[in-house]
Motif scaffolding. Structure first.
Motif, short mmCIF file in Angstrom:
data_model
loop_
_atom_site.label_atom_id
_atom_site.label_comp_id
_atom_site.label_asym_id
_atom_site.label_seq_id
_atom_site.Cartn_x
_atom_site.Cartn_y
_atom_site.Cartn_z
N ASP A 173 0.83 -1.22 0.00
CA ASP A 173 0.00 0.00 0.00
C ASP A 173 0.85 1.26 0.00
N THR A 174 1.92 1.27 0.80
CA THR A 174 2.76 2.47 0.85
C THR A 174 3.56 2.65 -0.44
N ILE A 175 3.97 1.55 -1.04
CA ILE A 175 4.67 1.63 -2.32
C ILE A 175 3.72 2.11 -3.42
N ARG A 176 2.49 1.60 -3.39
CA ARG A 176 1.49 2.05 -4.36
C ARG A 176 1.20 3.53 -4.20
N SER A 177 1.21 4.00 -2.96
CA SER A 177 0.99 5.42 -2.70
C SER A 177 2.12 6.26 -3.29
N ALA A 178 3.36 5.74 -3.20
CA ALA A 178 4.51 6.48 -3.73
C ALA A 178 4.54 6.47 -5.25
N ASN A 179 4.00 5.41 -5.87
CA ASN A 179 4.00 5.31 -7.33
C ASN A 179 2.73 4.60 -7.80
N PRO A 180 1.66 5.37 -8.04
CA PRO A 180 0.38 4.77 -8.45
C PRO A 180 0.41 4.15 -9.84
N GLN A 181 1.40 4.50 -10.66
CA GLN A 181 1.41 4.08 -12.06
C GLN A 181 2.12 2.75 -12.32
N ALA A 182 3.02 2.36 -11.44
CA ALA A 182 3.88 1.21 -11.72
C ALA A 182 3.14 -0.11 -11.62
N ASP A 183 3.66 -1.11 -12.32
CA ASP A 183 3.23 -2.50 -12.12
C ASP A 183 3.98 -3.03 -10.90
N ILE A 184 3.25 -3.54 -9.91
CA ILE A 184 3.87 -4.01 -8.67
C ILE A 184 3.62 -5.51 -8.51
N SER A 185 4.70 -6.22 -8.17
CA SER A 185 4.58 -7.67 -8.00
C SER A 185 5.34 -8.08 -6.74
N THR A 186 4.77 -9.01 -5.96
CA THR A 186 5.45 -9.54 -4.78
C THR A 186 6.15 -10.83 -5.16
N VAL A 187 7.45 -10.93 -4.80
CA VAL A 187 8.27 -12.06 -5.25
C VAL A 187 9.23 -12.51 -4.15
N THR A 188 9.83 -13.66 -4.37
CA THR A 188 10.97 -14.10 -3.57
C THR A 188 12.09 -14.45 -4.55
#
Length: 309
Positions: A173-188
């Motif tokens: 959520d905080t990363i999305r707030s910093a950059n609403p436009q990016a594609d975000i993926s959770t990974v290991t």
């Protein structure tokens, strides 16, 4: 050789976030598609460890003892030019040091001598989920982390297995707030879904078709670069007035231009609202060109306004 531009992919992220593992993944992915790739890598120290992951046959250059965003920015431009001159490539992957700012890396990749040869494909940023959550760095480094996220096109929240689900939601959520436009993926282990990269490539190509128009198509690249040749000398006063009244977020402008008032070629630089014209007196000649870096920039619109000055 044809005039096809080489795609440049910038890998950003703080120290220990997992950039080198991402680089390994991207090398494998691009090679599986038959792409001819080159790698540029930057290390803060005087010994490179991560370069061991680069396949022997892959064109490779490294910059040691400095950060791309300061002492090595000029060298990155030269190394990139050298790699382009020495090899026929489709893609160049640039892994910047964890202390580098994405905008500064992009700056080095858009030197006027390079703009006709490369296209900035995307900026990948890798975030260490636990590090982002704990937020225990100095104020200066915290700002760097946020900027690495802010200027990314694709963000990988890495090492997400090291925190709980609720905490992961908070990080996202905080990363999305910093950059609403990016594609975000959770990974290991920086292992991302190849479709994320492939879909991005398709959207980028679609946007390129419409890059001169203010359409409703989502312009995926957060930081956009616009460049074009300049056919005639520019009136210096009119040009400076145009820059002062520029409608949009312009971070940087530069290029080689001729001025109506003064003979000779000038190297032009514009940063933080300050323009600078420096007479270019070296033997090697460059065609007049202007480069703009910012957000919501439109090629045809800017070129038309420059032509009318």
């Amino acid at each position: 050789m044809d005039n096809k531009k080489v795609e440049v992919v910038i890998l950003s992220g703080f120290l220990g976030s997992g950039k080198s593992t991402l680089l390994k993944e991207l090398i494998s992915l691009e090679k599986s598609k038959g792409k001819r790739i080159g790698v540029l890598m930057n290390e803060l120290g005087d010994i490179s460890i991560d370069s061991a992951i680069i396949p022997k046959e892959t064109p490779f250059k490294e910059m040691l003892n400095g950060c791309i965003c300061c002492t090595l920015q000029g060298e990155l431009s030269l190394q990139l030019r050298s790699m382009l001159d020495e090899n026929e490539l489709d893609t160049i992957l640039i892994e910047s040091t964890g202390a580098a700012h994405p905008l500064e890396v992009l700056e080095a990749c858009t030197h006027p001598m390079l703009v006709s040869k490369v296209n900035i494909h995307c900026v990948f940023t890798v975030v260490n989920a636990k590090q982002w959550l704990e937020n225990s760095l100095s104020i200066k480094l915290k700002k760097l982390l946020v900027d690495q996220v802010k200027y990314a096109d694709i963000i990988l929240i890495n090492k997400c297995d090291q925190i709980g689900k609720e905490q992961l939601h908070e990080v996202r959520d905080t990363i999305r707030s910093a950059n609403p436009q990016a594609d975000i993926s959770t990974v290991t282990f920086s292992k991302f879904d190849p479709a994320l990269y492939e879909d991005f490539s398709l959207q980028t190509k679609q946007n390129t078709v419409n890059e001169g128009k203010k359409t409703h198509v989502h312009h995926h690249l957060h930081l956009r670069t616009v460049s074009f040749s300049i056919e005639k000398p520019i009136n210096r006063v009119s040009f400076l007035r145009w820059l002062e009244n520029f409608d949009g977020q312009l971070y940087r402008a530069k290029g080689f231009i001729y001025l109506e008032e003064t003979p000779g070629l000038f190297l032009f630089n514009y940063a933080y609202g300050m323009p600078m014209f420096e007479r270019y007196s070296f033997d090697k000649k460059y065609e007049p060109v202007l480069v703009f870096i910012g957000e919501e920039l439109y090629h045809d619109e800017i070129k038309e306004e420059i032509d009318q000055l």
